[in-house]
Design an enzyme around this catalytic site. Structure first.
Site, PDB file in Angstrom:
ATOM      1  N   LYS A   9       0.845  -1.203   0.000  1.00  0.00           N
ATOM      2  CA  LYS A   9       0.000   0.000   0.000  1.00  0.00           C
ATOM      3  C   LYS A   9       0.881   1.255   0.000  1.00  0.00           C
ATOM      4  O   LYS A   9       0.667   2.170  -0.771  1.00  0.00           O
ATOM      5  CB  LYS A   9      -0.915  -0.017   1.227  1.00  0.00           C
ATOM      6  CG  LYS A   9      -1.882   1.127   1.288  1.00  0.00           C
ATOM      7  CD  LYS A   9      -2.716   1.110   2.564  1.00  0.00           C
ATOM      8  CE  LYS A   9      -3.378   2.471   2.748  1.00  0.00           C
ATOM      9  NZ  LYS A   9      -3.993   2.622   4.068  1.00  0.00           N
ATOM     10  N   GLU A  20      11.122  -4.812   3.570  1.00  0.00           N
ATOM     11  CA  GLU A  20      11.181  -6.242   3.212  1.00  0.00           C
ATOM     12  C   GLU A  20      10.621  -6.477   1.806  1.00  0.00           C
ATOM     13  O   GLU A  20      11.230  -7.183   0.987  1.00  0.00           O
ATOM     14  CB  GLU A  20      10.368  -7.086   4.202  1.00  0.00           C
ATOM     15  CG  GLU A  20      10.768  -6.991   5.643  1.00  0.00           C
ATOM     16  CD  GLU A  20       9.905  -5.983   6.400  1.00  0.00           C
ATOM     17  OE1 GLU A  20       9.741  -4.837   5.905  1.00  0.00           O
ATOM     18  OE2 GLU A  20       9.381  -6.346   7.451  1.00  0.00           O
ATOM     19  N   GLY A  39      -4.365  -1.522   5.742  1.00  0.00           N
ATOM     20  CA  GLY A  39      -3.757  -2.747   5.216  1.00  0.00           C
ATOM     21  C   GLY A  39      -4.460  -3.990   5.706  1.00  0.00           C
ATOM     22  O   GLY A  39      -4.830  -4.861   4.923  1.00  0.00           O
ATOM     23  N   ARG A  40      -4.752  -4.063   7.014  1.00  0.00           N
ATOM     24  CA  ARG A  40      -5.349  -5.277   7.566  1.00  0.00           C
ATOM     25  C   ARG A  40      -6.837  -5.404   7.244  1.00  0.00           C
ATOM     26  O   ARG A  40      -7.473  -6.372   7.581  1.00  0.00           O
ATOM     27  CB  ARG A  40      -5.106  -5.335   9.068  1.00  0.00           C
ATOM     28  CG  ARG A  40      -5.519  -4.084   9.801  1.00  0.00           C
ATOM     29  CD  ARG A  40      -4.933  -4.042  11.201  1.00  0.00           C
ATOM     30  NE  ARG A  40      -5.231  -2.789  11.876  1.00  0.00           N
ATOM     31  CZ  ARG A  40      -4.482  -1.688  11.791  1.00  0.00           C
ATOM     32  NH1 ARG A  40      -3.365  -1.725  11.051  1.00  0.00           N
ATOM     33  NH2 ARG A  40      -4.814  -0.568  12.415  1.00  0.00           N
ATOM     34  N   GLU A  71      -3.067  -5.413  15.794  1.00  0.00           N
ATOM     35  CA  GLU A  71      -2.549  -4.172  15.193  1.00  0.00           C
ATOM     36  C   GLU A  71      -3.620  -3.073  15.250  1.00  0.00           C
ATOM     37  O   GLU A  71      -3.297  -1.889  15.313  1.00  0.00           O
ATOM     38  CB  GLU A  71      -2.104  -4.394  13.744  1.00  0.00           C
ATOM     39  CG  GLU A  71      -1.272  -3.234  13.194  1.00  0.00           C
ATOM     40  CD  GLU A  71      -0.523  -3.576  11.922  1.00  0.00           C
ATOM     41  OE1 GLU A  71      -1.147  -3.589  10.839  1.00  0.00           O
ATOM     42  OE2 GLU A  71       0.688  -3.846  12.008  1.00  0.00           O
ATOM     43  N   HIS A 120      -3.067 -31.574  21.118  1.00  0.00           N
ATOM     44  CA  HIS A 120      -1.870 -32.339  21.502  1.00  0.00           C
ATOM     45  C   HIS A 120      -0.698 -31.411  21.740  1.00  0.00           C
ATOM     46  O   HIS A 120       0.447 -31.824  21.722  1.00  0.00           O
ATOM     47  CB  HIS A 120      -1.551 -33.364  20.407  1.00  0.00           C
ATOM     48  CG  HIS A 120      -2.701 -34.271  20.103  1.00  0.00           C
ATOM     49  ND1 HIS A 120      -2.922 -35.461  20.761  1.00  0.00           N
ATOM     50  CD2 HIS A 120      -3.739 -34.124  19.237  1.00  0.00           C
ATOM     51  CE1 HIS A 120      -4.040 -36.012  20.298  1.00  0.00           C
ATOM     52  NE2 HIS A 120      -4.557 -35.231  19.374  1.00  0.00           N
ATOM     53  N   LYS A 178      10.662   0.068  12.421  1.00  0.00           N
ATOM     54  CA  LYS A 178      10.965   0.154  10.983  1.00  0.00           C
ATOM     55  C   LYS A 178      12.115   1.138  10.752  1.00  0.00           C
ATOM     56  O   LYS A 178      13.029   0.882   9.965  1.00  0.00           O
ATOM     57  CB  LYS A 178       9.736   0.640  10.205  1.00  0.00           C
ATOM     58  CG  LYS A 178       8.640  -0.392  10.015  1.00  0.00           C
ATOM     59  CD  LYS A 178       7.499   0.252   9.209  1.00  0.00           C
ATOM     60  CE  LYS A 178       6.390  -0.721   8.915  1.00  0.00           C
ATOM     61  NZ  LYS A 178       5.271  -0.094   8.144  1.00  0.00           N
TER      62      LYS A 178
HETATM   63  O1  F6P Z   1       2.812  -3.633  10.060  1.00  0.00           O
HETATM   64  C1  F6P Z   1       2.729  -2.327   9.633  1.00  0.00           C
HETATM   65  C2  F6P Z   1       2.120  -2.290   8.256  1.00  0.00           C
HETATM   66  O2  F6P Z   1       2.039  -0.960   7.842  1.00  0.00           O
HETATM   67  C3  F6P Z   1       0.758  -2.963   8.188  1.00  0.00           C
HETATM   68  O3  F6P Z   1      -0.270  -2.167   8.697  1.00  0.00           O
HETATM   69  C4  F6P Z   1       0.658  -3.234   6.713  1.00  0.00           C
HETATM   70  O4  F6P Z   1      -0.351  -4.163   6.405  1.00  0.00           O
HETATM   71  C5  F6P Z   1       2.065  -3.766   6.421  1.00  0.00           C
HETATM   72  O5  F6P Z   1       2.914  -3.003   7.295  1.00  0.00           O
HETATM   73  C6  F6P Z   1       2.501  -3.668   4.976  1.00  0.00           C
HETATM   74  O6  F6P Z   1       2.416  -2.336   4.571  1.00  0.00           O
HETATM   75  P1  F6P Z   1       2.451  -2.031   2.975  1.00  0.00           P
HETATM   76  O7  F6P Z   1       1.225  -2.692   2.373  1.00  0.00           O
HETATM   77  O8  F6P Z   1       2.417  -0.540   2.893  1.00  0.00           O
HETATM   78  O9  F6P Z   1       3.709  -2.633   2.415  1.00  0.00           O
END
Ligand code: F6P
Length: 508
Positions: free
Chosen positions: A191, A197, A253-254, A339, A370, A479
C-alpha cells in the site's frame, strides 16, 4: 458519572462473583441454548459455554449501547474521519456495499486483469499462459489474500499462488528454483510502496526474472504488476501504469482484502467467486448494522472478549479452527485485532485506563489438542477459545470429517463441564470458556461473512475502549531503526552496538 462508567462498575461487581457460576448449571437451564445461540444464513454461533448468565449478558449489552457502537459504525460508513491521527476515513466496509466511483473503477480493473490472466488473454513475454503467481507483500498485503486463497482452495482454477513476505533467502530461493520464470507473474503488493522487506524481496525476484528471461527492464514487462495506494512510486519503479492496481489510502492494510489487494485471489478463484466473498461480507455488515445488540454476532463476540479481557483477567484468547485450510485465518485475525487495538491512548488523546486488545494466538484442531489444550483444561490461566468448525467439507471424507467435528464438540464439552476425579491430578475443573462458530460449508459467501464478522468485532471493541483501530504508529520506530541498521548507520546506544557486533552486521 457517565452511563458507561456506571455500567462498567456494575460489570466489575458482577465479575467479583463470576467465579461462583457453573457452566454445567447454566447450560442446564431450559432456555439457555436458544438465548445463547444465534443462527444467520450459513453460520451458527453458540455462546452458551461462558461464565455469563442472563444478568451479565444484559449488562454487557448495555455497555455496547452506551458505547454507541452502531452510531460509530454509521459515522465510518458515511466517510467521517474516524482515523483521527491520520485524518482519514476508513472505507473497507464501503468496499462491500454498492460501490461506485473510484472504488468501482479499481475493482473492475482488477477483475479485467484477473480474467485475462485466467483465460490466457494476458500472456507472458514468451506468449504463454501464466501458470504461477508470486505475491510479494507483508502484513495486510499478504495475510488477507493468503488466508482467503487457502481457505477457498477448492475453488482454485487459475495460476498457482505463492506468497513471499519475509526476507528469508531459503524460502525465496527454494520457491524461485521450483518455478518456470517464463510462465510466472509477479505481484508487488504494498500500500505504501516503501516497506523495506517487500522492496528488497522484489529486487531479488526481479533480478531472477531478468536473468531467466534475458529481459533487462523486466518490471516493465507483462510479468510484473503492482498493487499500491501510491501509484507514482510504482510508476517511478518502471511498472507500466496499466499494470498498477490501486487502493484508497482510506483502506487500512489489515482491512484491505476486499480491495485490489485481493487481486491474487481473483486470479486463482475467479471474479464470480470473489464477488460471492464480498457479498458474504456485505451480508454480515447488514446483520451488524441492523440487528439488536443482543442478537448481533460481531457485537456479542466483542462483548464476550471484553468480559474476559477487562473483567475476568484474561490476557489472551485462542482461535482454533477445525479445518487445516483455515489455519491462515489465525494469523489474519492476529494482525487484525492486535494491530488495530494494541493501543494505550484514547481517541481523546488520553491514556486508556483499562487494558485493551488481548493477545490473539492459536492453532488448528486437532493438533492443538496435543500441544496447548492441557493448559486450557488444567492450567491456572483463563483463556477463552473461539472454536471454528465447518459442518460439511466437500474436500474431506466422512470418517475423517466426523472425527474433526467430534473433536471440536468433545473439547468444548470437556472445557465447559470438566470432570471431578478423586485423584486431584486427574480432575478437570471445567468452567473453561469457548465460543463456537459453525459454518454450513466453507464457501466464498460464508468466508466473507466470517472475515467481516471479525472486522466488525474488532471495530466494536475499539468503540468500547474508545480507541482508534485504524492507525499503527507503534510499528514505525522499529521500521526506522531497522532501515538505519540496514543502511550501515551505527546504533545510538551501547546495547545496540554490542548486539550488531555479535551479529557481525557491520561485516555484511
Ligand atoms: O505492520 C505495519 C504495516 O504498515 C501494516 O499495517 C501493513 O499491512 C504492512 O505493514 C505492509 O504495509 P504495505 O502494504 O504498505 O507494504
Amino acid at each position: 458519572m457517565t452511563r458507561k462508567n456506571q455500567i462498567w462498575g456494575q460489570l466489575s461487581d458482577l465479575a467479583a462473583t463470576a467465579y461462583k457460576l457453573s457452566m454445567k448449571e447454566l447450560n442446564g437451564e431450559p432456555q439457555r441454548d436458544s438465548k445463547f445461540s444465534i443462527d444467520i444464513e450459513g453460520i451458527h454461533f453458540d455462546f452458551s459455554r461462558h461464565l455469563i448468565n442472563q444478568n451479565i449478558l444484559d449488562t454487557l449489552v448495555d455497555l455496547a449501547r452506551a458505547s454507541n457502537i452502531k452510531e460509530k459504525a454509521l459515522d465510518m460508513l458515511e466517510g467521517k474521519l474516524v482515523n483521527k491521527t491520520e485524518s482519514r476515513s476508513a472505507t473497507h466496509m464501503t468496499m462491500r456495499s454498492d460501490i461506485s466511483g473510484q472504488n468501482q473503477k479499481e475493482k473492475q480493473q482488477m477483475f479485467q486483469f484477473s480474467e485475462a490472466i485466467r483465460n490466457g488473454e494476458l500472456k507472458s513475454s514468451s506468449h504463454q499462459r501464466f501458470t504461477d503467481v508470486i505475491n510479494i507483500g507483508i502484513g495486510g498485503s499478504e495475510l488477507g489474500p493468503k488466508m482467503v486463497s487457502e481457505a477457498l482452495k477448492q475453488y482454485a482454477s487459475g495460476p498457482k499462488l505463492h506468497f513471499l513476505s519475509n526476507p528469508d533467502g531459503e524460502k525465496i530461493f527454494s520457491l524461485l528454483n521450483s518455478l518456470q520464470a517464463k510462465t510466472t507473474l509477479v505481484i508487488l503488493s504494498s500500500k505504501s510502496f516503501t516497506t523495506t522487506e517487500t522492496m528488497t524481496i522484489a529486487k531479488i525476484v526481479s533480478d531472477w526474472l531478468a536473468k531467466e528471461l534475458q529481459i533487462n527492464d523486466v518490471e516493465s514487462s507483462t510479468h510484473f504488476f503492482a498493487i499500491t495506494a501510491d501509484k507514482e512510486k510504482a510508476i517511478s519503479r518502471g511498472i507500466p501504469e496499466k499494470q498498477i492496481l490501486t487502493l484508497e489510502e482510506s483502506i487500512g492494510g489489515r482491512y484491505s482484502i476486499w480491495s485490489s489487494v485481493g487481486f491474487p485471489v481473483c486470479t486463482s478463484i475467479g471474479t464470480k467467486r470473489f464477488e460471492e466473498f464480498i457479498a458474504g461480507g456485505k451480508m454480515m455488515d447488514d446483520h451488524f448494522l441492523q440487528s439488536e445488540y443482543q442478537d448481533n454476532i460481531p457485537v456479542l463476540l466483542a462483548l464476550i472478549g471484553i468480559w474476559y479481557n477487562n473483567f475476568l483477567g484474561s490476557q489472551s484468547y485462542a482461535v482454533v479452527p477445525y479445518l487445516e485450510r483455515l489455519s491462515p485465518l489465525i494469523d489474519f485475525i492476529q494482525q487484525l485485532e492486535m494491530e488495530s487495538n494494541g493501543k494505550s491512548i484514547s481517541l481523546d488523546d488520553l491514556p486508556v485506563v483499562t487494558t485493551t486488545a488481548p493477545i490473539v494466538w492459536g492453532r488448528a484442531g486437532t493438533g492443538s489438542q496435543h500441544s496447548f489444550f492441557q493448559l486450557l483444561h488444567q492450567g491456572k490461566k483463563l483463556v477463552p477459545v473461539d472454536l471454528i468448525g465447518v459442518k460439511n467439507d466437500a474436500l474431506s471424507h466422512t470418517e475423517l470429517h466426523k472425527l474433526l467435528l467430534a473433536s471440536l464438540a468433545g473439547q468444548a464439552e470437556a472445557l465447559a463441564n470438566g470432570q471431578h476425579d478423586e485423584n486431584v491430578h486427574l480432575s478437570n475443573p471445567g468452567n473453561k470458556p469457548s465460543s463456537i462458530l459453525l459454518l454450513d460449508e466453507l464457501t466464498p459467501f460464508n468466508l466473507g461473512k466470517l472475515v467481516a464478522l471479525y472486522e466488525n468485532k474488532t471495530f466494536s471493541q475499539a468503540a468500547i475502549w474508545n480507541i482508534n483501530p485504524f492507525d499503527q504508529w507503534g510499528v514505525e520506530l522499529g521500521k526506522r531503526i531497522t532501515k538505519e541498521l540496514f543502511s550501515g548507520i551505527k546504533p545510538k546506544n551501547r546495547s545496540g552496538q554490542l548486539l550488531i557486533k555479535k551479529m557481525g552486521l557491520e561485516d555484511f
